[in-house]
Motif scaffolding. Structure first.
Motif, short mmCIF file in Angstrom:
data_model
loop_
_atom_site.label_atom_id
_atom_site.label_comp_id
_atom_site.label_asym_id
_atom_site.label_seq_id
_atom_site.Cartn_x
_atom_site.Cartn_y
_atom_site.Cartn_z
N MET A 1 0.86 -1.17 0.00
CA MET A 1 0.00 0.00 0.00
C MET A 1 0.90 1.23 0.00
O MET A 1 1.88 1.30 0.72
CB MET A 1 -0.92 0.01 1.22
N LYS A 2 0.54 2.18 -0.81
CA LYS A 2 1.29 3.43 -0.88
C LYS A 2 0.59 4.48 -0.01
O LYS A 2 -0.63 4.57 0.00
CB LYS A 2 1.35 3.91 -2.32
N TYR A 3 1.38 5.24 0.73
CA TYR A 3 0.87 6.32 1.57
C TYR A 3 1.32 7.65 0.98
O TYR A 3 2.50 7.83 0.67
CB TYR A 3 1.41 6.19 3.01
N VAL A 4 0.37 8.57 0.78
CA VAL A 4 0.71 9.89 0.24
C VAL A 4 0.00 10.96 1.07
O VAL A 4 -1.05 10.72 1.65
CB VAL A 4 0.28 10.04 -1.24
N ASN A 5 0.60 12.16 1.10
CA ASN A 5 -0.08 13.26 1.80
C ASN A 5 -1.08 13.91 0.85
O ASN A 5 -1.08 13.64 -0.35
CB ASN A 5 0.93 14.26 2.36
N THR A 6 -1.92 14.76 1.38
CA THR A 6 -3.00 15.35 0.56
C THR A 6 -2.45 16.20 -0.58
O THR A 6 -3.01 16.19 -1.67
CB THR A 6 -3.95 16.19 1.43
N HIS A 7 -1.34 16.90 -0.35
CA HIS A 7 -0.77 17.73 -1.43
C HIS A 7 -0.33 16.84 -2.59
O HIS A 7 -0.62 17.13 -3.75
CB HIS A 7 0.41 18.56 -0.90
N GLU A 8 0.39 15.76 -2.27
CA GLU A 8 0.83 14.84 -3.32
C GLU A 8 -0.37 14.20 -4.02
O GLU A 8 -0.38 14.02 -5.23
CB GLU A 8 1.72 13.75 -2.73
N ALA A 9 -1.42 13.88 -3.25
CA ALA A 9 -2.62 13.27 -3.84
C ALA A 9 -3.26 14.23 -4.84
O ALA A 9 -3.72 13.80 -5.90
CB ALA A 9 -3.61 12.89 -2.75
N LYS A 10 -3.29 15.52 -4.50
CA LYS A 10 -3.90 16.50 -5.42
C LYS A 10 -3.06 16.66 -6.68
O LYS A 10 -3.61 16.73 -7.77
CB LYS A 10 -4.03 17.86 -4.72
N THR A 11 -1.74 16.70 -6.53
CA THR A 11 -0.90 16.95 -7.69
C THR A 11 -0.65 15.71 -8.54
O THR A 11 -0.38 15.82 -9.73
CB THR A 11 0.45 17.57 -7.27
N GLN A 12 -0.76 14.54 -7.94
CA GLN A 12 -0.46 13.28 -8.65
C GLN A 12 -1.67 12.37 -8.80
O GLN A 12 -1.53 11.16 -8.94
CB GLN A 12 0.63 12.53 -7.87
N LEU A 13 -2.87 12.95 -8.77
CA LEU A 13 -4.09 12.12 -8.78
C LEU A 13 -4.14 11.16 -9.96
O LEU A 13 -4.47 9.98 -9.79
CB LEU A 13 -5.34 13.01 -8.75
N SER A 14 -3.82 11.61 -11.15
CA SER A 14 -3.87 10.73 -12.33
C SER A 14 -2.94 9.53 -12.17
O SER A 14 -3.31 8.40 -12.50
CB SER A 14 -3.50 11.51 -13.59
N LYS A 15 -1.75 9.76 -11.65
CA LYS A 15 -0.79 8.67 -11.46
C LYS A 15 -1.27 7.72 -10.36
O LYS A 15 -1.11 6.51 -10.47
CB LYS A 15 0.59 9.22 -11.11
N LEU A 16 -1.87 8.28 -9.31
CA LEU A 16 -2.39 7.44 -8.24
C LEU A 16 -3.54 6.57 -8.74
O LEU A 16 -3.64 5.39 -8.38
CB LEU A 16 -2.83 8.29 -7.05
N ILE A 17 -4.40 7.14 -9.57
CA ILE A 17 -5.51 6.37 -10.14
C ILE A 17 -4.96 5.23 -11.01
O ILE A 17 -5.47 4.12 -10.97
CB ILE A 17 -6.47 7.28 -10.92
N ALA A 18 -3.91 5.50 -11.76
CA ALA A 18 -3.29 4.44 -12.58
C ALA A 18 -2.77 3.31 -11.69
O ALA A 18 -2.92 2.13 -12.03
CB ALA A 18 -2.17 5.02 -13.42
N ARG A 19 -2.19 3.65 -10.55
CA ARG A 19 -1.70 2.63 -9.62
C ARG A 19 -2.86 1.81 -9.06
O ARG A 19 -2.77 0.59 -8.91
CB ARG A 19 -0.90 3.27 -8.50
N VAL A 20 -3.96 2.50 -8.74
CA VAL A 20 -5.14 1.81 -8.20
C VAL A 20 -5.71 0.88 -9.26
O VAL A 20 -6.08 -0.26 -8.96
CB VAL A 20 -6.19 2.83 -7.71
N ARG A 21 -5.76 1.33 -10.49
CA ARG A 21 -6.27 0.48 -11.57
C ARG A 21 -5.40 -0.75 -11.77
O ARG A 21 -5.86 -1.80 -12.21
CB ARG A 21 -6.37 1.27 -12.87
N ALA A 22 -4.11 -0.64 -11.40
CA ALA A 22 -3.19 -1.77 -11.50
C ALA A 22 -3.31 -2.70 -10.31
O ALA A 22 -2.62 -3.71 -10.23
CB ALA A 22 -1.76 -1.25 -11.63
N GLY A 23 -4.18 -2.36 -9.35
CA GLY A 23 -4.43 -3.25 -8.22
C GLY A 23 -3.87 -2.79 -6.89
O GLY A 23 -4.05 -3.45 -5.88
#
Length: 83
Positions: A1-23
């Motif tokens: 599981m990856k842990y990110v802060n809210t700032h990183e989540a806002k700026t990297q949302l597309s990349k985080l969604i890609a990771r979630v889609r990968a499982g």
């Protein structure tokens, strides 16, 4: 599981969604503590409703005959012997 802060989540949302889609699951943190979990979306399962098979299933005469009961009993007796 990856842990990110809210700032990183806002700026990297597309990349985080890609990771979630990968499982992978992603925890979004505030002040170092997880407050939200980003996981793949699962569509809600449809609940069966009463009468949904009406007109789609035909019970033919004899479906509940003693011969049919004996066949079913024999099938389950075989299964009991295997256990």
């Amino acid at each position: 599981m990856k842990y990110v802060n809210t700032h990183e989540a806002k700026t990297q949302l597309s990349k985080l969604i890609a990771r979630v889609r990968a499982g992978e699951k992603v925890a979004i943190c505030q002040a170092g503590k997880p407050v939200a979990l980003l996981t793949p979306y699962e569509a809600p399962r449809r609940k069966p409703r009463l009468g949904m098979w009406e007109g789609k299933v035909e019970l033919r005469p004899g479906w509940d005959s003693p011969e049919t009961d004996a066949e079913i009993e024999a099938m389950f007796d075989v299964l009991k012997e295997r256990d």
